[in-house]
Write a protein that holds these residues in place. Structure first.
Motif, PDB file in Angstrom:
ATOM      1  N   UNK A 458      46.091  48.106  51.743  1.00 52.76           N
ATOM      2  CA  UNK A 458      44.912  47.324  51.395  1.00 52.76           C
ATOM      3  C   UNK A 458      44.547  47.524  49.929  1.00 52.76           C
ATOM      4  N   UNK A 459      44.704  48.772  49.467  1.00 51.48           N
ATOM      5  CA  UNK A 459      44.421  49.050  48.055  1.00 51.48           C
ATOM      6  C   UNK A 459      45.387  48.308  47.144  1.00 51.48           C
ATOM      7  N   UNK A 460      46.665  48.296  47.531  1.00 49.88           N
ATOM      8  CA  UNK A 460      47.657  47.580  46.730  1.00 49.88           C
ATOM      9  C   UNK A 460      47.402  46.082  46.780  1.00 49.88           C
ATOM     10  N   UNK A 461      46.985  45.603  47.954  1.00 49.65           N
ATOM     11  CA  UNK A 461      46.675  44.179  48.074  1.00 49.65           C
ATOM     12  C   UNK A 461      45.516  43.814  47.155  1.00 49.65           C
ATOM     13  N   UNK A 462      44.554  44.761  47.027  1.00 49.04           N
ATOM     14  CA  UNK A 462      43.438  44.541  46.121  1.00 49.04           C
ATOM     15  C   UNK A 462      43.931  44.432  44.682  1.00 49.04           C
ATOM     16  N   UNK A 463      44.896  45.271  44.327  1.00 47.42           N
ATOM     17  CA  UNK A 463      45.450  45.211  42.978  1.00 47.42           C
ATOM     18  C   UNK A 463      46.205  43.907  42.748  1.00 47.42           C
ATOM     19  N   UNK A 464      46.937  43.469  43.771  1.00 44.72           N
ATOM     20  CA  UNK A 464      47.652  42.194  43.649  1.00 44.72           C
ATOM     21  C   UNK A 464      46.661  41.058  43.475  1.00 44.72           C
ATOM     22  N   UNK A 465      45.580  41.096  44.278  1.00 45.90           N
ATOM     23  CA  UNK A 465      44.546  40.072  44.153  1.00 45.90           C
ATOM     24  C   UNK A 465      43.934  40.093  42.763  1.00 45.90           C
ATOM     25  N   UNK A 466      43.704  41.315  42.254  1.00 42.37           N
ATOM     26  CA  UNK A 466      43.121  41.440  40.927  1.00 42.37           C
ATOM     27  C   UNK A 466      44.084  40.926  39.861  1.00 42.37           C
ATOM     28  N   UNK A 467      45.371  41.214  40.035  1.00 42.17           N
ATOM     29  CA  UNK A 467      46.368  40.740  39.071  1.00 42.17           C
ATOM     30  C   UNK A 467      46.431  39.214  39.054  1.00 42.17           C
ATOM     31  N   UNK A 468      46.391  38.618  40.233  1.00 41.02           N
ATOM     32  CA  UNK A 468      46.427  37.149  40.301  1.00 41.02           C
ATOM     33  C   UNK A 468      45.174  36.534  39.691  1.00 41.02           C
ATOM     34  N   UNK A 469      44.030  37.169  39.978  1.00 36.36           N
ATOM     35  CA  UNK A 469      42.768  36.676  39.411  1.00 36.36           C
ATOM     36  C   UNK A 469      42.773  36.817  37.893  1.00 36.36           C
ATOM     37  N   UNK A 470      43.309  37.943  37.403  1.00 39.73           N
ATOM     38  CA  UNK A 470      43.387  38.153  35.951  1.00 39.73           C
ATOM     39  C   UNK A 470      44.293  37.120  35.302  1.00 39.73           C
ATOM     40  N   UNK A 471      45.391  36.825  35.955  1.00 40.23           N
ATOM     41  CA  UNK A 471      46.313  35.829  35.401  1.00 40.23           C
ATOM     42  C   UNK A 471      45.612  34.462  35.273  1.00 40.23           C
ATOM     43  N   UNK A 472      44.892  34.071  36.330  1.00 38.11           N
ATOM     44  CA  UNK A 472      44.174  32.794  36.278  1.00 38.11           C
ATOM     45  C   UNK A 472      43.104  32.807  35.185  1.00 38.11           C
ATOM     46  N   UNK A 473      42.424  33.942  35.051  1.00 42.97           N
ATOM     47  CA  UNK A 473      41.383  34.059  34.027  1.00 42.97           C
ATOM     48  C   UNK A 473      41.967  33.894  32.631  1.00 42.97           C
ATOM     49  N   UNK A 474      43.108  34.532  32.396  1.00 43.88           N
ATOM     50  CA  UNK A 474      43.749  34.446  31.076  1.00 43.88           C
ATOM     51  C   UNK A 474      44.235  33.028  30.819  1.00 43.88           C
ATOM     52  N   UNK A 475      44.850  32.424  31.840  1.00 46.07           N
ATOM     53  CA  UNK A 475      45.365  31.061  31.667  1.00 46.07           C
ATOM     54  C   UNK A 475      44.252  30.073  31.333  1.00 46.07           C
ATOM     55  N   UNK A 476      43.048  30.322  31.864  1.00 48.77           N
ATOM     56  CA  UNK A 476      41.926  29.418  31.617  1.00 48.77           C
ATOM     57  C   UNK A 476      41.053  29.872  30.446  1.00 48.77           C
ATOM     58  N   UNK A 477      41.491  30.943  29.732  1.00 51.65           N
ATOM     59  CA  UNK A 477      40.765  31.459  28.567  1.00 51.65           C
ATOM     60  C   UNK A 477      39.319  31.818  28.937  1.00 51.65           C
ATOM     61  N   UNK A 478      39.150  32.545  30.044  1.00 49.89           N
ATOM     62  CA  UNK A 478      37.815  32.897  30.515  1.00 49.89           C
ATOM     63  C   UNK A 478      37.443  34.354  30.243  1.00 49.89           C
ATOM     64  N   UNK A 479      38.302  35.102  29.525  1.00 48.21           N
ATOM     65  CA  UNK A 479      37.950  36.472  29.154  1.00 48.21           C
ATOM     66  C   UNK A 479      36.839  36.449  28.100  1.00 48.21           C
ATOM     67  N   UNK A 480      36.006  37.480  28.115  1.00 43.57           N
ATOM     68  CA  UNK A 480      34.963  37.626  27.094  1.00 43.57           C
ATOM     69  C   UNK A 480      35.429  38.628  26.050  1.00 43.57           C
ATOM     70  N   UNK A 481      35.027  38.407  24.794  1.00 43.10           N
ATOM     71  CA  UNK A 481      35.391  39.317  23.713  1.00 43.10           C
ATOM     72  C   UNK A 481      34.118  39.765  23.003  1.00 43.10           C
ATOM     73  N   UNK A 482      33.837  41.068  23.162  1.00 39.85           N
ATOM     74  CA  UNK A 482      32.644  41.668  22.572  1.00 39.85           C
ATOM     75  C   UNK A 482      33.005  42.264  21.208  1.00 39.85           C
TER      76      UNK A 482
END
Length: 718
Positions: A458-482
């Motif tokens: 379940x922990x690894x699945x959480x990491x996979x989910x996070x990796x997929x979410x991060x990939x989508x965030x990067x592709x859509x340029x949704x990261x914030x830069x402080x």
């Protein structure tokens, strides 16, 4: 009126002469017709297609008319007569008709009907066996499409049918020998009903390596075979029988053969014959064995492949047999492939396969799961014993060292272990458990062995989910830069650092310490670096337009990105597109890049300096070889790590070390930025060391750009 016309006698004579001429002409015509008919009949009789041509010549006799319309899907047959029954009219659907057709003739009937129905043929003609009063009779069906629909489909078909049972039997009898030897390339035989060979062709003689045909005549057909033979009961029931067996030629060769035997009845059922066809399938058997080898074994290593492993796993699970699954993933294989070449990579995979076989081959099945991943299936084994053997396996894998460009590369392995049914009672779940345990071993430092624990997947699945979410965030340029500022001893803002922040809709606020390693593992770090440079250029442009000037901003660059040959051109283009000079962009990197590939790293740094970027060595003081990198490459900026600042106001040794590091860097004429200045007590020590720039929570925390800009419209802190 003439005398001849008025004389009755002369008129009678004239009529008699005309009648005689007409009779003579008719006799001549009949004689000619008789001769022509006899000639045609003789030609038809001598023709190989005599039976079929005779049927065509007599199609108008003893036939029944049929009609089919698509609208109702009804087939109507009028005056349909057979030997045992007569009906003036039969009506039903095609399905109803097909229920009466012999199963061996259904495919043929459906094929011809489909060809006519879908516009490929205007005429159709075929024969089939139809069940009437519990007996099958041969029927010939002819037809023509009268009407088609808009899409070319047949709407109305009419034709005739005829009972050809007698002709069919006669034809079968007549063509018995021709059918047996129609294909001279395949061995064929004629047998009596007791399986005595009465005739054979040359191909059969060659197959069994007989000196002459007479050697095999009058022998028993079943005696040829080793193993399976003709089943007479099934043959009598089905009229045909097919099987695979093996024969031994007179040369002593074993030949795998496919045998087909069919029962034929002679004309008027006076006798019966068997026609046997034999096909040498030895090559096919060998090819199938090779294909099976290829289908179940990895071509490079010779180990079982994924298909074979799944088959073994399913068999064990089906029998409820406990087993241990070992998941092996090689560490450092990509570096060997990239730097030493794919051929050397293949050599290492073969070596690892040998090590795996030597360690576990006698205990279970060893296979290559794909790429540099391997799976070992071990029935009835103790988990703790497998852990010990796995640790020995890692030692053997690590034995070889590969020297490439003055660097030494070494393979290792991370191993995850799961038990059936202890950790999962289904195959896919067990593989996921072992895979999760393997990734946990990697997290522990690689070259480790880890047994699956509850919740790990379940922990690894959480990491996979996070990796997929991060990939989508990067592709859509949704990261914030402080931005976090850099200040001089007087508290004046002199620069800033662009820091990435991620607020996920699924996972909330995710720390950089969590998502940056994920990004590096998923090869997303380069995209983050480029977006950080874009953000820095954007902030600089806004500062210049709003305040008439801008401060330089630093951006963290990963080792993967620095070693990418395309990175310098990408960074320059971003600056050009935003009309920002590269001298305003400071690229920060850690010494980990030199550990990866020192020569390539220095080459990339020189290229970036030539493009105008400022270069900074980050986290100075945490590594063991930073001084050698300062000697080999002149960085413009060095950031002293916060670990050297912590406690300098309380510990004289810490203060002495800090002052020594700063003095050494000053002697090298390198600009210094000290990180981790968090409390006011640090400031006197900064003044004592004459530090140029400071960064830390005492001055500000990382904040969005608009807040950062608003903050610095007021007086500087101090």
């Amino acid at each position: 009126m003439s005398n001849e016309a008025s004389d009755p006698q002369k008129q009678i004579a004239l009529l008699e002469r005309r009648l005689k001429r007409e009779r003579l002409a008719r006799e001549q015509a009949e004689t000619l017709l008789t001769e022509k008919s006899a000639s045609l009949f003789e030609s038809l009789r001598q023709s190989q297609a005599a039976q079929k041509n005779l049927e065509l010549a007599l199609w108008a006799s003893q036939e029944s008319f049929w009609s089919w319309e698509a609208k109702s899907d009804l087939l109507e047959i009028r005056s349909f007569s057979l030997h045992s029954a007569t009906a003036s009219r039969w009506e039903g659907t095609l399905i109803k008709l097909m229920q009466l057709v012999h199963e061996d003739d259904l495919d043929n009937l459906q094929f011809h009907w489909a060809m006519a129905l879908h516009g490929n043929r205007e005429q159709l003609e075929f024969s089939f066996r139809l069940k009437v009063d519990n007996h099958y009779q041969w029927v010939r069906l002819r037809g023509r499409v009268l009407k088609r629909g808009d899409c070319g489909q047949a709407m109305h078909i009419v034709g005739t049918t005829k009972d050809i049972t007698r002709q069919r039997k006669a034809e079968q009898s007549f063509h018995l020998m021709a059918s047996a030897f129609a294909s001279s390339r395949e061995p064929m035989l004629v047998l009596s009903t007791d399986f005595t060979i009465t005739e054979c062709n040359d191909a059969f003689v060659q197959l069994v390596a007989a000196p002459v045909k007479e050697t095999v005549l009058e022998t028993n057909f079943n005696a040829l075979f080793q193993g399976k033979k003709v089943n007479q009961a099934k043959l009598n029931k089905d009229k045909q029988y097919r099987f695979e067996s093996k024969i031994t030629s007179m040369r002593g060769d074993d030949i795998v053969v496919d045998v087909s035997v069919a029962l034929f009845e002679a004309y008027q059922q006076t006798s019966s014959y068997l026609i046997a066809t034999i096909r040498d399938i030895s090559d096919r058997e060998r090819n199938e064995a090779k294909l099976k080898q290829l289908a179940l074994h990895d071509n490079l290593t010779g180990l079982s492949n994924r298909n074979a492993l799944r088959e073994a796993l399913n068999d064990l699970a089906k029998d409820d047999q406990p087993f241990v699954l070992v998941f092996v993933d090689l560490d450092g294989f990509k570096a060997i492939n990239d730097n030493a070449g794919h051929e050397r990579g293949d050599t290492e995979l073969k070596r690892v396969a040998t090590v795996l076989n030597n360690t576990f081959g006698e205990l279970g099945k060893v296979g290559r799961w794909g790429g540099d991943e391997f799976i070992i299936v071990l029935p009835n084994q103790d988990l703790n014993c497998i852990v010990e053997q796995s640790e020995e396996l890692i030692k053997h894998i690590e034995e070889d060292t590969i020297s490439v460009k003055s660097n030494e590369l070494r393979l290792s392995a991370s191993i995850g272990i799961a038990g059936f049914p202890l950790h999962s009672d289904n195959i896919d779940g067990l593989i996921q458990c072992a895979d999760a345990a393997m990734y946990r071993a990697k997290e522990l430092g690689k070259g480790q062995v880890f047994i699956y624990e509850d919740g790990l997947y379940e922990s690894m699945a959480q990491q996979v989910s996070m990796a997929n979410d991060l990939r989508r965030t990067i592709e859509k340029h949704l990261l914030d830069f402080y931005i976090q500022g850099k200040y001089d001893l007087n508290g004046r803002l002199k620069g800033g650092e662009v820091l990435c922040r991620w607020i996920s809709g699924l996972h909330g606020v995710v720390s950089p310490g969590v998502f940056i390693p994920i990004a590096e593992e998923q090869n997303l770090d380069s995209a983050i670096g480029l977006q950080a440079i874009e953000a820095a250029c954007d902030y600089i442009s806004i500062m210049e337009s709003q305040q008439g000037g801008a401060i330089p901003l630093s951006v963290n660059i990963s080792a993967n990105q620095l070693l990418d040959s395309d990175f310098p051109e990408q960074a320059v283009k971003i600056c050009e597109d935003n009309h920002v000079s590269p001298e305003y962009i400071e690229l920060e990197l850690t010494e980990s890049v030199f550990i990866r590939d020192e020569k390539s790293a220095f080459k990339a740094l020189h290229h970036l300096r030539e493009c105008g970027f400022r270069l900074s060595l980050d986290d100075f003081g945490t590594g063991f070889s930073s001084l050698s990198y300062l000697r080999n490459f002149q960085f413009q900026v060095v950031k002293v790590d916060k670990s050297l600042v912590r406690g300098i106001h309380e510990d004289s040794r810490a203060n002495a070390l800090f002052l020594g590091v700063v003095a050494m860097l000053k002697s090298l004429q390198i600009e210094i930025v000290v990180e981790g200045v968090e409390i006011e007590s640090h400031l006197p020590f900064m003044e004592q060391a004459d530090v140029q720039l400071m960064q830390g929570f005492y001055f500000d925390q990382p904040m969005p750009y608009d807040q950062f800009l608003a903050r610095h419209t007021s007086e500087p802190k101090r």
